[in-house]
Design a protein around this motif. Structure first.
Motif, PDB file in Angstrom:
ATOM      1  N   GLN A   1      66.843   7.618  -9.743  1.00 53.32           N
ATOM      2  CA  GLN A   1      66.137   7.074 -10.913  1.00 53.32           C
ATOM      3  C   GLN A   1      66.595   7.827 -12.146  1.00 53.32           C
ATOM      4  O   GLN A   1      66.828   9.041 -12.086  1.00 53.32           O
ATOM      5  N   ASP A   2      66.688   7.121 -13.250  1.00 58.16           N
ATOM      6  CA  ASP A   2      66.963   7.636 -14.598  1.00 58.16           C
ATOM      7  C   ASP A   2      68.373   7.324 -15.081  1.00 58.16           C
ATOM      8  O   ASP A   2      68.669   7.548 -16.255  1.00 58.16           O
TER       9      ASP A   2
ATOM     10  N   ASP B   1      52.683  14.924 -10.487  1.00 52.33           N
ATOM     11  CA  ASP B   1      53.096  13.918 -11.471  1.00 52.33           C
ATOM     12  C   ASP B   1      52.550  12.561 -11.036  1.00 52.33           C
ATOM     13  O   ASP B   1      52.928  12.043  -9.987  1.00 52.33           O
TER      14      ASP B   1
ATOM     15  N   THR C   1      64.852  18.496 -15.955  1.00 57.03           N
ATOM     16  CA  THR C   1      65.268  17.103 -15.762  1.00 57.03           C
ATOM     17  C   THR C   1      66.006  16.654 -17.008  1.00 57.03           C
ATOM     18  O   THR C   1      65.524  16.861 -18.127  1.00 57.03           O
TER      19      THR C   1
ATOM     20  N   ASN D   1      53.242   9.719 -11.971  1.00 55.94           N
ATOM     21  CA  ASN D   1      54.303   8.721 -11.764  1.00 55.94           C
ATOM     22  C   ASN D   1      54.767   8.702 -10.319  1.00 55.94           C
ATOM     23  O   ASN D   1      55.108   7.649  -9.785  1.00 55.94           O
TER      24      ASN D   1
ATOM     25  N   TRP E   1      64.425  14.832 -20.449  1.00 54.58           N
ATOM     26  CA  TRP E   1      63.422  15.363 -21.389  1.00 54.58           C
ATOM     27  C   TRP E   1      64.024  15.991 -22.641  1.00 54.58           C
ATOM     28  O   TRP E   1      63.490  15.856 -23.729  1.00 54.58           O
TER      29      TRP E   1
ATOM     30  N   ASP F   1      55.265   8.826 -20.969  1.00 56.85           N
ATOM     31  CA  ASP F   1      55.904   8.599 -19.667  1.00 56.85           C
ATOM     32  C   ASP F   1      54.995   8.888 -18.480  1.00 56.85           C
ATOM     33  O   ASP F   1      54.924   8.130 -17.537  1.00 56.85           O
ATOM     34  N   ARG F   2      54.310  10.034 -18.504  1.00 57.30           N
ATOM     35  CA  ARG F   2      53.407  10.389 -17.401  1.00 57.30           C
ATOM     36  C   ARG F   2      51.954  10.327 -17.865  1.00 57.30           C
ATOM     37  O   ARG F   2      51.637  10.831 -18.945  1.00 57.30           O
TER      38      ARG F   2
ATOM     39  N   ASN G   1      64.185  10.195  -7.743  1.00 55.34           N
ATOM     40  CA  ASN G   1      64.944  10.273  -8.998  1.00 55.34           C
ATOM     41  C   ASN G   1      66.340  10.828  -8.727  1.00 55.34           C
ATOM     42  O   ASN G   1      66.636  11.272  -7.601  1.00 55.34           O
TER      43      ASN G   1
ATOM     44  N   PHE H   1      55.524   5.481  -8.125  1.00 53.63           N
ATOM     45  CA  PHE H   1      56.825   5.162  -7.516  1.00 53.63           C
ATOM     46  C   PHE H   1      56.633   4.915  -6.012  1.00 53.63           C
ATOM     47  O   PHE H   1      57.151   3.959  -5.453  1.00 53.63           O
TER      48      PHE H   1
HETATM   49  C1  GAL Z   1      59.017  11.301 -13.873  1.00 52.87           C
HETATM   50  C2  GAL Z   1      59.784  10.431 -14.783  1.00 52.87           C
HETATM   51  C3  GAL Z   1      61.129  10.205 -14.218  1.00 52.87           C
HETATM   52  C4  GAL Z   1      61.805  11.496 -13.811  1.00 52.87           C
HETATM   53  C5  GAL Z   1      60.885  12.526 -13.229  1.00 52.87           C
HETATM   54  C6  GAL Z   1      61.455  13.925 -13.231  1.00 52.87           C
HETATM   55  O1  GAL Z   1      57.736  11.443 -14.310  1.00 52.87           O
HETATM   56  O2  GAL Z   1      59.154   9.202 -14.975  1.00 52.87           O
HETATM   57  O3  GAL Z   1      61.878   9.455 -15.121  1.00 52.87           O
HETATM   58  O4  GAL Z   1      62.517  12.016 -14.860  1.00 52.87           O
HETATM   59  O5  GAL Z   1      59.644  12.540 -13.827  1.00 52.87           O
HETATM   60  O6  GAL Z   1      61.283  14.579 -14.428  1.00 52.87           O
END
Ligand code: GAL
Length: 369
Positions: free
Chosen positions: A262-263, A176, A45, A178, A48, A121-122, A237, A182
């Protein structure tokens, strides 16, 4: 006589060698600097690697020694890498978890050894972390769904003429945390439309590893199963949205069926100006990385960290069986679309003008900021 001299020479040599060895090992042992570990789930991704560069620099500027590792989506490897950093004597650890459950094994050990751990972040699902620093992830999901619902004008969707709008929901990686948040935010926005019969979710799937190739395959299968009859896609994303868009493009649906990401990645922003990706979400890592380093610096110096708020793990994981609380900070996010991408992403310097307007003819580009 002669053998005495030989013995003395050997002795002298041994002394010199052992002195040299001591000097070397002293140098190798430590630079005298405090070590901080950075543990990344992957560099597939886009964001990172950028955050690794940023955090490494900020830490080094503060005088820390940085040990960094990337786990290529391998949960066991991430645990091993963290164990290894602990044995190298890190005092602080910043983790982007591949799997918020699995990584608890090494993170708990690190915390028990006195290492200050920040979940970056996570979420990492243990109350032993010193802080969880992220963005408002539920709001990310809301903005994704809102952007797509606006694009199809869901409020005025003519159900009598068309039936409910047919929506595909592509969630993030199931490991994940997150992704759960989401989806929670997306559902908050979508549910009232489902309840009123304006929309129907025709497919809902997670994308393993957030992998674009997986998303492409999933979308191909969904389009086949639905006879290409879809009206909108809520993807989680940019990477997975662009994968899905490839499958949609092959069926002539890119640019006509709205889709979220996203991003605000370079490729995602480029797709927005080309009219294929409908919305992305800007999470300004230029705020998150410095925040993480500032918090880490204070934790390591034993200073108070202001501005954190405790959240229960049950709330953060949407799982009532989880026990304990963690101190958190959640930064704001912004929806990016065709109207504001120039200001939010280009003028702010988040992505370069050349990346965002790649393949756009000179005459159709706005002025270079
Ligand atoms: C999530 C992150 C996103 C996106 C995704 C893929 O955890 O919050 O911004 O990058 O992972 O890596």
């Amino acid at each position: 006589m002669k053998s005495n001299r030989v013995l003395m020479t050997i002795f002298a040599l041994l002394v010199i060698v052992s002195m040299a060895l001591t000097a070397c090992s002293g140098a190798a042992q430590s630079s005298g600097k405090i070590k901080v570990g950075l543990s990344f789930s992957d560099f597939a991704t886009e964001r990172w690697k950028n955050e690794e560069v940023l955090m490494r620099k900020l830490l080094e500027d503060k005088g820390y020694e940085v040990i960094s590792a990337e786990a290529n989506h391998d949960v066991k490897l991430q645990n091993d890498q963290i164990d290894n950093m602990v044995s190298q004597g890190i005092k602080g650890l910043i983790v982007i978890a591949e799997d918020g459950d699995a990584v608890v094994t090494s993170v708990d050990k690190a915390a028990d050894a006195g290492v200050k751990v920040i979940a970056y972040d996570r979420l990492i699902k243990t109350a032993k972390i010193a802080a969880y620093l992220s963005f408002d992830n539920v709001e990310v999901g809301r903005q994704q769904a809102l952007g797509v619902m606006k694009a199809i004008d869901a409020d005025n969707w003519d159900v009598a003429a068309n039936g409910p709008a047919r929506v595909v929901q592509l969630a993030g990686s199931p490991t994940d945390n997150n992704a759960t948040l989401f989806t929670k935010g997306q559902t908050e926005v979508l549910q009232p439309y489902i309840d009123s019969g304006k929309i129907e979710i025709v497919a809902k799937q997670g994308v393993e590893n957030w992998d674009a190739a997986n998303a492409l395959k999933l979308m191909e299968n969904i389009l086949t199963a639905q006879n290409n009859d879809i009206d909108a896609v809520v993807a989680s994303n940019d990477g997975t949205a662009l994968g899905a868009l490839q499958a949609m493009k092959a069926q002539g649906l890119a640019g006509t069926v709205p889709i979220s990401g996203q991003d605000a990645t370079a490729d995602g922003s480029n797709s927005i100006v080309k009219g294929e990706l409908t919305v992305s979400i800007l999470k300004d890592i230029r705020n998150l990385s410095p925040l993480a380093i500032d918090v880490m610096d204070k934790l390591l110096k034993g200073e108070a960290v202001e501005g954190m708020k405790n959240f229960t793990l049950a709330e953060l994981t949407v799982d009532d069986s989880k026990q304990g609380e963690v101190p958190c900070v959640f930064l704001q996010v912004q929806q990016v679309n065709k109207e504001n991408v120039y200001d939010l992403v280009v003028v702010s310097g988040f992505q370069s003008y050349d990346d965002v307007y790649r393949d756009i003819p000179e005459g159709d580009r706005p002025a270079k900021p």
